[in-house]
Design an enzyme around this catalytic site. Sequence first.
Site, PDB file in Angstrom:
ATOM      1  N   CYS A  81     -20.093   1.046  15.382  1.00  0.00           N
ATOM      2  CA  CYS A  81     -20.480   1.427  14.120  1.00  0.00           C
ATOM      3  C   CYS A  81     -20.544   3.088  14.229  1.00  0.00           C
ATOM      4  O   CYS A  81     -21.321   3.822  15.022  1.00  0.00           O
ATOM      5  CB  CYS A  81     -21.860   0.877  13.640  1.00  0.00           C
ATOM      6  SG  CYS A  81     -22.855   1.682  12.507  1.00  0.00           S
ATOM      7  N   CYS A  84     -23.955   4.844  13.496  1.00  0.00           N
ATOM      8  CA  CYS A  84     -24.800   4.392  14.278  1.00  0.00           C
ATOM      9  C   CYS A  84     -24.758   5.672  15.265  1.00  0.00           C
ATOM     10  O   CYS A  84     -25.847   5.767  15.870  1.00  0.00           O
ATOM     11  CB  CYS A  84     -24.855   2.952  14.609  1.00  0.00           C
ATOM     12  SG  CYS A  84     -24.785   1.759  13.533  1.00  0.00           S
TER      13      CYS A  84
END
Length: 121
Positions: A81, A84
């Site tokens: 991600c 993230c």
Amino acid sequence: MAQRLALRQLLSLTPRMLPPQGQRTFPGPLAPPAPPAPHGRAFGTTAGCRSTFNVQDGSDFQDRVVNNPKPVVVDFHAQWCGPCKILGPRLEKMVAKQEGKVLMAKVDIDDHTDLAIEYEV
């Protein structure tokens, strides 16, 4: 471009051709890594490391997050991600500034899919 060329040169070397540990092979930012700590692993001792922890399983989450008397920020993240990877270090820095008043739990959703589903992430 220069970094790619230096990387190609480094990858083309066989183990016998590699320079001794601690000797620089390329000028500039491509210095060799620092030698390992005497015990083989390096551990950080900053406040950020003490207030941030990885969740190991569901019972660990229950003990360290749900039943914790201090507020806990939970970072549900994944290795793949992109957002993230940007948000995680910023959250860790903000939690570290709280000097132990707030904790941060990191939950990898690929490893702990059950927690992600339970908390509707």
